[in-house]
Design an enzyme around this catalytic site. Structure first.
Site, PDB file in Angstrom:
ATOM      1  N   LYS A  16     -10.856  -0.943   6.891  1.00  0.00           N
ATOM      2  CA  LYS A  16      -9.621  -0.741   7.647  1.00  0.00           C
ATOM      3  C   LYS A  16      -9.995  -0.282   9.056  1.00  0.00           C
ATOM      4  O   LYS A  16     -10.728   0.688   9.219  1.00  0.00           O
ATOM      5  CB  LYS A  16      -8.786   0.326   6.935  1.00  0.00           C
ATOM      6  CG  LYS A  16      -7.594   0.867   7.692  1.00  0.00           C
ATOM      7  CD  LYS A  16      -6.915   1.925   6.823  1.00  0.00           C
ATOM      8  CE  LYS A  16      -5.782   2.621   7.540  1.00  0.00           C
ATOM      9  NZ  LYS A  16      -5.082   3.560   6.631  1.00  0.00           N
ATOM     10  N   ARG A  63       1.129  10.323   1.044  1.00  0.00           N
ATOM     11  CA  ARG A  63       1.592  11.210   2.101  1.00  0.00           C
ATOM     12  C   ARG A  63       2.797  12.049   1.690  1.00  0.00           C
ATOM     13  O   ARG A  63       3.288  12.846   2.497  1.00  0.00           O
ATOM     14  CB  ARG A  63       1.953  10.405   3.350  1.00  0.00           C
ATOM     15  CG  ARG A  63       0.784   9.691   3.997  1.00  0.00           C
ATOM     16  CD  ARG A  63       1.191   9.043   5.303  1.00  0.00           C
ATOM     17  NE  ARG A  63       0.091   8.314   5.916  1.00  0.00           N
ATOM     18  CZ  ARG A  63       0.165   7.720   7.094  1.00  0.00           C
ATOM     19  NH1 ARG A  63       1.291   7.786   7.805  1.00  0.00           N
ATOM     20  NH2 ARG A  63      -0.864   7.067   7.589  1.00  0.00           N
ATOM     21  N   GLU A 115       0.869  -1.180   0.000  1.00  0.00           N
ATOM     22  CA  GLU A 115       0.000   0.000   0.000  1.00  0.00           C
ATOM     23  C   GLU A 115       0.904   1.227   0.000  1.00  0.00           C
ATOM     24  O   GLU A 115       1.607   1.484   0.978  1.00  0.00           O
ATOM     25  CB  GLU A 115      -0.904   0.011   1.232  1.00  0.00           C
ATOM     26  CG  GLU A 115      -1.766   1.263   1.360  1.00  0.00           C
ATOM     27  CD  GLU A 115      -2.460   1.347   2.705  1.00  0.00           C
ATOM     28  OE1 GLU A 115      -2.658   2.485   3.179  1.00  0.00           O
ATOM     29  OE2 GLU A 115      -2.794   0.296   3.285  1.00  0.00           O
TER      30      GLU A 115
END
Length: 220
Positions: free
Chosen positions: A128, A45, A41
């Site tokens: 999640k 960011r 993943e």
């Protein structure tokens, strides 16, 4: 359940990656694949996350998704980069519907029963659980999952070799996600042998706490 979600459950663990330098994406992909961990993943960011995602998504050995996706625009950028799935830190109906409209699997973040009910209403079956350790860890997840037997969880946030098996033993947990295999220090230090070793150890830990060892299918 989507093909991507099924593969994530087969693998059992997702390395969460923060990459500042996209030139390091290819050797990182090599290290993960060599360690027997064929997924990743790549989080949105950093300013060059899309470039890193593009490089890793081109590797046929890996199932690569985009994480920390906050807007519909980022969904489009992730799809163009080759993301096989989208992960969000919280529950955004805008992002969920953008993914559903575009036909890309989405794993939205949840931390409350209210968000879980929103996910179920939107047809989501894999979420999640974030930030897992900060909001109570396996005990909280077990209690929160109990009223929702049709939902599967990927605990993320504070997961480590010391606690990953506590999560994987829960029947509601499809997989766990963490950063220790691909920490910024390992990546910036070009410590690919350590990444490979930690990936292999994580795969072994997953196998050890499942009733039967499932062979991880090759990425198509």
């Amino acid at each position: 359940m989507s093909d991507a979600a099924s593969r994530i459950e087969d693998i059992g663990i997702v390395p969460v990656i923060v990459l500042d330098d996209p030139d390091l994406a290819a050797p990182l992909a090599d290290a993960l694949a060599a360690g027997g961990l064929p997924c990743a993943e790549v989080t949105f960011r950093t300013p060059r996350a899309v470039e890193a995602l593009t490089t890793m998504a081109r590797d046929p050995r890996l199932l690569v998704g985009a994480g920390t996706v906050l807007t519909a625009g980022q969904v489009d950028a992730a799809i163009r980069a080759g993301a096989a799935y989208i992960v969000t830190p919280g529950y955004s109906r805008e992002v969920v519907r953008a993914c559903q409209d575009r036909g890309v699997p989405v794993i939205p973040g949840v931390a409350t029963p209210t968000e879980i009910q929103m996910a179920l209403q939107d047809g989501i079956t894999l979420v999640k659980f974030f930030p897992a350790e900060a909001i109570g860890g396996p005990r909280t997840l077990s209690a929160m999952a109990a009223p929702f037997p049709g939902l599967r969880f990927i605990p993320t946030g504070g997961i480590s070799p010391d606690n990953l098996q506590d999560y994987l033993m829960l029947p509601s947990v499809a997989a766990v996600a963490g950063t220790w295999m691909t920490s910024p220090g390992l990546i910036s230090g070009h410590r690919w042998a350590d990444v490979r070793r930690l990936a292999a150890e994580a795969v072994a830990a997953v196998a050890s706490c499942r009733p039967t060892t499932r062979e991880i299918p090759a990425t198509q």
